[in-house]
Design a protein around this motif. Structure first.
Motif, PDB file in Angstrom:
ATOM      1  N   TYR A  97       0.816  -1.226   0.000  1.00 41.33           N
ATOM      2  CA  TYR A  97       0.000   0.000   0.000  1.00 41.33           C
ATOM      3  C   TYR A  97       0.850   1.277   0.000  1.00 41.33           C
ATOM      4  N   SER A  98       2.072   1.169  -0.575  1.00 43.89           N
ATOM      5  CA  SER A  98       2.894   2.363  -0.708  1.00 43.89           C
ATOM      6  C   SER A  98       3.030   2.674  -2.195  1.00 43.89           C
ATOM      7  N   HIS A  99       2.555   3.813  -2.614  1.00 39.85           N
ATOM      8  CA  HIS A  99       2.552   4.175  -4.039  1.00 39.85           C
ATOM      9  C   HIS A  99       3.412   5.406  -4.272  1.00 39.85           C
ATOM     10  N   ILE A 100       4.629   5.339  -3.769  1.00 41.49           N
ATOM     11  CA  ILE A 100       5.559   6.455  -3.934  1.00 41.49           C
ATOM     12  C   ILE A 100       6.150   6.387  -5.342  1.00 41.49           C
ATOM     13  N   PRO A 101       6.076   7.469  -6.110  1.00 45.07           N
ATOM     14  CA  PRO A 101       6.687   7.470  -7.462  1.00 45.07           C
ATOM     15  C   PRO A 101       8.187   7.173  -7.382  1.00 45.07           C
ATOM     16  N   GLN A 102       8.671   6.329  -8.321  1.00 45.89           N
ATOM     17  CA  GLN A 102      10.070   5.889  -8.283  1.00 45.89           C
ATOM     18  C   GLN A 102      11.047   7.053  -8.428  1.00 45.89           C
ATOM     19  N   ASP A 103      10.688   8.047  -9.239  1.00 47.46           N
ATOM     20  CA  ASP A 103      11.619   9.153  -9.434  1.00 47.46           C
ATOM     21  C   ASP A 103      11.816   9.970  -8.158  1.00 47.46           C
ATOM     22  N   LYS A 104      10.797   9.987  -7.289  1.00 51.64           N
ATOM     23  CA  LYS A 104      10.916  10.703  -6.016  1.00 51.64           C
ATOM     24  C   LYS A 104      11.820   9.941  -5.051  1.00 51.64           C
ATOM     25  N   ILE A 105      11.747   8.592  -5.072  1.00 52.64           N
ATOM     26  CA  ILE A 105      12.560   7.768  -4.171  1.00 52.64           C
ATOM     27  C   ILE A 105      14.034   7.860  -4.539  1.00 52.64           C
ATOM     28  N   LYS A 106      14.302   7.877  -5.832  1.00 52.47           N
ATOM     29  CA  LYS A 106      15.682   7.790  -6.307  1.00 52.47           C
ATOM     30  C   LYS A 106      16.594   8.854  -5.703  1.00 52.47           C
ATOM     31  N   GLY A 107      16.163  10.103  -5.644  1.00 49.64           N
ATOM     32  CA  GLY A 107      17.045  11.178  -5.165  1.00 49.64           C
ATOM     33  C   GLY A 107      16.829  11.565  -3.717  1.00 49.64           C
ATOM     34  N   SER A 108      16.048  10.792  -2.984  1.00 51.79           N
ATOM     35  CA  SER A 108      15.715  11.180  -1.598  1.00 51.79           C
ATOM     36  C   SER A 108      16.806  10.779  -0.596  1.00 51.79           C
ATOM     37  N   ASP A 109      16.971  11.635   0.421  1.00 54.25           N
ATOM     38  CA  ASP A 109      17.844  11.250   1.542  1.00 54.25           C
ATOM     39  C   ASP A 109      16.972  10.624   2.631  1.00 54.25           C
ATOM     40  N   ARG A 110      17.544  10.409   3.809  1.00 58.84           N
ATOM     41  CA  ARG A 110      16.806   9.685   4.843  1.00 58.84           C
ATOM     42  C   ARG A 110      15.577  10.473   5.326  1.00 58.84           C
ATOM     43  N   LEU A 132       7.240   8.466   2.913  1.00 58.36           N
ATOM     44  CA  LEU A 132       6.453   7.402   3.550  1.00 58.36           C
ATOM     45  C   LEU A 132       5.237   7.981   4.268  1.00 58.36           C
ATOM     46  N   ARG A 133       5.437   9.108   4.920  1.00 61.28           N
ATOM     47  CA  ARG A 133       4.326   9.759   5.641  1.00 61.28           C
ATOM     48  C   ARG A 133       3.258  10.237   4.660  1.00 61.28           C
ATOM     49  N   GLU A 134       3.735  10.797   3.505  1.00 57.38           N
ATOM     50  CA  GLU A 134       2.794  11.374   2.540  1.00 57.38           C
ATOM     51  C   GLU A 134       2.004  10.300   1.798  1.00 57.38           C
ATOM     52  N   PHE A 135       2.690   9.209   1.398  1.00 62.31           N
ATOM     53  CA  PHE A 135       2.037   8.231   0.525  1.00 62.31           C
ATOM     54  C   PHE A 135       1.545   6.979   1.256  1.00 62.31           C
ATOM     55  N   SER A 136       2.030   6.753   2.489  1.00 60.84           N
ATOM     56  CA  SER A 136       1.601   5.545   3.209  1.00 60.84           C
ATOM     57  C   SER A 136       0.763   5.855   4.443  1.00 60.84           C
ATOM     58  N   GLY A 137       0.876   7.080   4.944  1.00 56.34           N
ATOM     59  CA  GLY A 137       0.043   7.490   6.080  1.00 56.34           C
ATOM     60  C   GLY A 137       0.230   6.594   7.292  1.00 56.34           C
ATOM     61  N   ARG A 138      -0.893   6.052   7.797  1.00 52.79           N
ATOM     62  CA  ARG A 138      -0.849   5.213   9.005  1.00 52.79           C
ATOM     63  C   ARG A 138      -0.121   3.898   8.780  1.00 52.79           C
ATOM     64  N   GLU A 139       0.046   3.495   7.500  1.00 53.52           N
ATOM     65  CA  GLU A 139       0.725   2.233   7.201  1.00 53.52           C
ATOM     66  C   GLU A 139       2.239   2.401   7.063  1.00 53.52           C
ATOM     67  N   ALA A 140       2.729   3.623   7.305  1.00 57.18           N
ATOM     68  CA  ALA A 140       4.157   3.897   7.080  1.00 57.18           C
ATOM     69  C   ALA A 140       5.043   2.964   7.890  1.00 57.18           C
ATOM     70  N   MET A 141       4.675   2.682   9.120  1.00 51.10           N
ATOM     71  CA  MET A 141       5.503   1.821   9.965  1.00 51.10           C
ATOM     72  C   MET A 141       5.523   0.397   9.432  1.00 51.10           C
ATOM     73  N   ASN A 142       4.343  -0.130   9.078  1.00 51.52           N
ATOM     74  CA  ASN A 142       4.290  -1.501   8.551  1.00 51.52           C
ATOM     75  C   ASN A 142       5.060  -1.612   7.240  1.00 51.52           C
ATOM     76  N   VAL A 143       4.913  -0.601   6.367  1.00 54.07           N
ATOM     77  CA  VAL A 143       5.640  -0.598   5.088  1.00 54.07           C
ATOM     78  C   VAL A 143       7.144  -0.626   5.342  1.00 54.07           C
ATOM     79  N   THR A 144       7.612   0.210   6.281  1.00 50.86           N
ATOM     80  CA  THR A 144       9.047   0.286   6.582  1.00 50.86           C
ATOM     81  C   THR A 144       9.569  -1.066   7.056  1.00 50.86           C
ATOM     82  N   ILE A 145       8.849  -1.700   7.976  1.00 51.89           N
ATOM     83  CA  ILE A 145       9.302  -2.994   8.519  1.00 51.89           C
ATOM     84  C   ILE A 145       9.347  -4.051   7.416  1.00 51.89           C
ATOM     85  N   LYS A 146       8.304  -4.082   6.573  1.00 47.41           N
ATOM     86  CA  LYS A 146       8.265  -5.076   5.493  1.00 47.41           C
ATOM     87  C   LYS A 146       9.410  -4.852   4.503  1.00 47.41           C
ATOM     88  N   ILE A 147       9.667  -3.594   4.142  1.00 40.43           N
ATOM     89  CA  ILE A 147      10.734  -3.293   3.179  1.00 40.43           C
ATOM     90  C   ILE A 147      12.099  -3.608   3.779  1.00 40.43           C
TER      91      ILE A 147
END
Length: 727
Positions: free
Chosen positions: A35-48, A55-70
């Motif tokens: 349930y994370s639909h972050i555009p790839q071009d945005k991820i490529k140049g991002s820092d921490r 993650l906050r913008e595109f995953s919202g409340r699921e940000a923590m679960n997405v982070t752990i799974k990834i």
């Protein structure tokens, strides 16, 4: 929720650069599965930081679960596990905080229920008195030095800080509210120990109850998670070893109280320790072991020593009340305390008290007007216990259709009216007589043995078996010790014990009573703690013929008239002591004589006094009333030394009533300003005034005031009367 994003950032910052690149790669490839639909071009140049924002913008409340799974997909399972642990710990802490908050709220609700109502022995059955309705904010001032004040100023009828009406109103303006006792001092330092001192009956316990109620209601001291009320009177009854934690558990009245967690943060705790003076015969400063562990079983003495001397819960806060006479002893136990003095009601406070006490507005006004016209009673009404007793007497008279009694002029007459009315209300004359004797013998034993708490066996020994009488004049306390409990009793207020003890000697003679009386008088004169002063004053008050007649008529009691001879002999011996009585003891003796309102007795006693020195002793209006009464009814002309007595206009107004019976009067070093000159001139011009010398050194008189006195001196000397005024 915000905390979770910080945890994600901490996890990403713990990754190396290659690990972070792998995380972003996996996020761009597998993110949509979680349930994370972050555009790839945005991820490529991002820092921490920007990755967390994505993650906050595109995953919202699921940000923590997405982070752990990834993280797991990136083969960074240790980081994922640590992040899961942090989240679980945070969730547990949230639950614990909620439980703590819920319990704290429950405790506060329990305290509101317990402290919102006060017991009034005069209220009708089933009636409750709300503390907020009866409570009047007292005058509380910062005490800048430790000193022992007169323990029984309440019965003497005055307080040097409250005596002048203008000064009382000024003090009201600078009075400290109960919510400001733990404010920073002039140096910006916060006190962790506060002492509130004052004489008996001045409202110390009621003030602590009000603090407890206001805190529990969320109105004051929000910085304290918990406030605990500890009554020294009750604590000293516990004979078995216990722990501070167990004391607090019983205070909370809930066996599920998380005491250990509460004690883990002592800086957020406030202990209200009520009545340090109750411990003065049992707390051993030198030999008592010091408690250091709140869970360790120890004696009550050890626990209190530990609290006061900061060996247990040293970061906690203490608010301690004590009689003024015990303040010096208390000082030995404390580290850098901040001391306040409670001075009772202001004039406005007295009026509000009367208004709140009587439901009928007209009765309240009539009662207060009557008291204002009686200087002695009015000067005593700064003390809540006196206000309550006066109002109760008046209420009885209103209910019975009687007019307010003009004989209500002394503290003794006040208590006689009060006690007689309450006894007759509950029983017939014959039964009332029996109860009066039983209460008196119990009180006398307590005063003789320096005891204010009585066991059930003592109650039975003195034949106090009527529940209604016990409820009227005695408080019953249940003392729990393990699985066993026992009942103890104490008078509703110490002043009642003092009164009944005096009555013991006046009622028909008993074996050994005269010997005990002589010992009581001797002990009172030799000791300076004031413990017996009020009892002796009541004794003299009970010599009054009208008072004795009232007791005999209304309670059918026989009275021992031999006591009058004993007291007169004691006065004569005291008056001729060498060296003479010290100023404080002499003033007490004058109050004793005033309390009799017996002119012949006073005349005989004053025969032994020629020179009266009360210098350097602050004198109240009540003190001046007693002094003037004694001088007026003396056959002799007296020399009166009143240097440095903090006399003002009000006191001088009273003293001028006795100036005719003085030959020499020294008023040097007092607060006598030009407003007092008129009083002095009027007194000196009295036809029967025989004053020959008036000294006014170091008085703040203006040149106009001095000129007026000098002109008067000249006229009086021209009339043939001798007079020297030294200014």
């Amino acid at each position: 929720m915000e905390q979770e994003y910080l945890f994600i950032l901490e996890a990403l910052e713990s990754l190396g650069e290659d690990e972070f690149k792998r995380f972003k790669f996996c996020l761009s490839i597998f993110g949509h599965e979680y349930y994370s639909h972050i555009p790839q071009d945005k991820i490529k140049g991002s820092d921490r930081i920007s990755t967390v924002q994505l993650l906050r913008e595109f995953s919202g409340r699921e940000a923590m679960n997405v982070t752990i799974k990834i993280l797991e997909q990136s083969n960074l399972r240790n980081t994922a596990f640590r992040l899961q642990q942090k989240i679980a710990s945070e969730h547990n802490q949230i639950i614990i905080r909620k439980i703590r908050k819920d319990y704290r709220q429950k405790y506060m609700e329990t305290m509101i229920e317990e402290y919102q109502v006060i017991e009034d022995k005069n209220s009708r059955l089933g009636e409750s008195i709300l503390l907020n309705k009866r409570y009047i904010p007292p005058i509380i001032i910062k005490k800048h030095r430790w000193q022992e004040d007169d323990l029984h100023q309440i019965v003497a009828g005055g307080n040097k800080d409250l005596d002048d009406l203008n000064q009382r109103e000024n003090l009201e303006c600078i009075s400290i509210g109960i919510d400001k006792l733990f404010e920073p001092n002039e140096h910006g330092l916060l006190a962790s120990t506060v002492v509130l001192q004052g004489p008996s009956g001045i409202g110390k316990t009621t003030t602590l109850r009000k603090i407890m109620l206001d805190w529990a209601s969320g109105n004051i001291y929000e910085k304290f998670d918990y406030i605990f009320y500890l009554s020294c009177k009750e604590m000293k009854l516990i004979q078995a070893d216990t722990s501070l934690a167990e004391l607090l558990l019983s205070n909370c009245k809930d066996p599920k109280t998380p005491v250990s967690e509460i004690l883990a943060n002592p800086e957020n705790l406030l202990f209200l320790i009520d009545g340090f003076d109750e411990l003065r015969f049992s707390l051993d400063y030198l030999n008592s072991k010091l408690c250091s562990d709140p869970h360790e079983k120890a004696s009550i003495s050890c626990i209190f020593n530990g609290l006061l001397r900061r060996t247990v819960l040293d970061k906690s806060h203490l608010l301690i009340t004590t009689w003024s006479m015990a303040a010096e002893k208390l000082k030995r136990y404390l580290v850098s305390p901040c001391s306040f003095e409670i001075l009772g009601f202001s004039p406005k406070g007295q009026e509000v008290y009367f208004s709140n006490f009587f439901e009928d507005e007209q009765q309240a006004k009539q009662a207060y007007t009557f008291v204002q016209g009686n200087k002695m009673v009015y000067s005593m009404c700064f003390a809540p216990i006196v206000c309550w007793s006066v109002c109760t007497v008046f209420q009885q008279q209103f209910e019975s259709g009687q007019s307010l009694d003009e004989n209500l002029t002394t503290s003794t007459s006040l208590f006689v009216f009060f006690v007689t009315g309450m006894l007759n209300h509950c029983s017939c004359k014959q039964t009332a007589q029996k109860h009066l004797q039983s209460l008196s013998s119990l009180a006398e034993e307590g005063m003789r043995k320096h005891t204010i708490v009585f066991e059930e066996e003592q109650i039975k020994k003195h034949n106090l078996d009527a529940e209604n009488i016990l409820a009227l004049f005695l408080n019953k306390n249940q003392c729990q010790e393990g699985t066993m409990s026992r009942s103890t009793f104490s008078f509703v207020h110490f002043t009642f014990q003092e009164f009944f003890a005096a009555l013991f000697f006046v009622l028909e003679a008993k074996p050994q009573s005269n010997a005990n009386l002589i010992k009581l008088l001797k002990d009172n004169q030799e000791k300076t703690d004031g413990f017996l002063t009020a009892t002796v004053r009541f004794l003299f008050g009970l010599l009054n013929g009208d008072t004795v007649g009232f007791i005999q008529k209304n309670l059918a009691c026989k009275v021992d008239f031999q006591i009058k001879e004993i007291l007169m002999k004691w006065v004569m011996v005291s008056a001729t002591k060498n060296p003479p009585l010290k100023e404080q003891k002499l003033l007490e003796l004058l109050h004793y004589l005033f309390e009799t309102q017996d002119v012949e007795f006073v005349k005989a006693a004053m025969e032994r006094f020629t020179e009266i020195s009360l210098s350097s002793l602050p004198l109240t209006v009540a003190d001046c009333l007693a002094l003037t009464f004694c001088i007026n009814y003396s056959y002799k002309k007296h020399t009166l030394h009143l240097q440095d007595c903090q006399l003002g206009y009000q006191q001088l107004d009273v003293l001028m009533l006795g100036i005719a019976n003085c030959l020499y009067l020294s008023l040097s070093d007092n607060k006598l300003e030009d407003s007092s000159v008129k009083l002095l001139c009027e007194g000196l011009k009295q036809p029967d005034c025989e004053l020959q010398s008036l000294t006014l050194y170091k008085s703040p008189l203006t040149s106009d005031g001095i000129k007026k006195l000098m002109r008067l001196e000249k006229r009086i000397r021209q009339s043939g009367r001798r007079l020297i005024i030294i200014v």
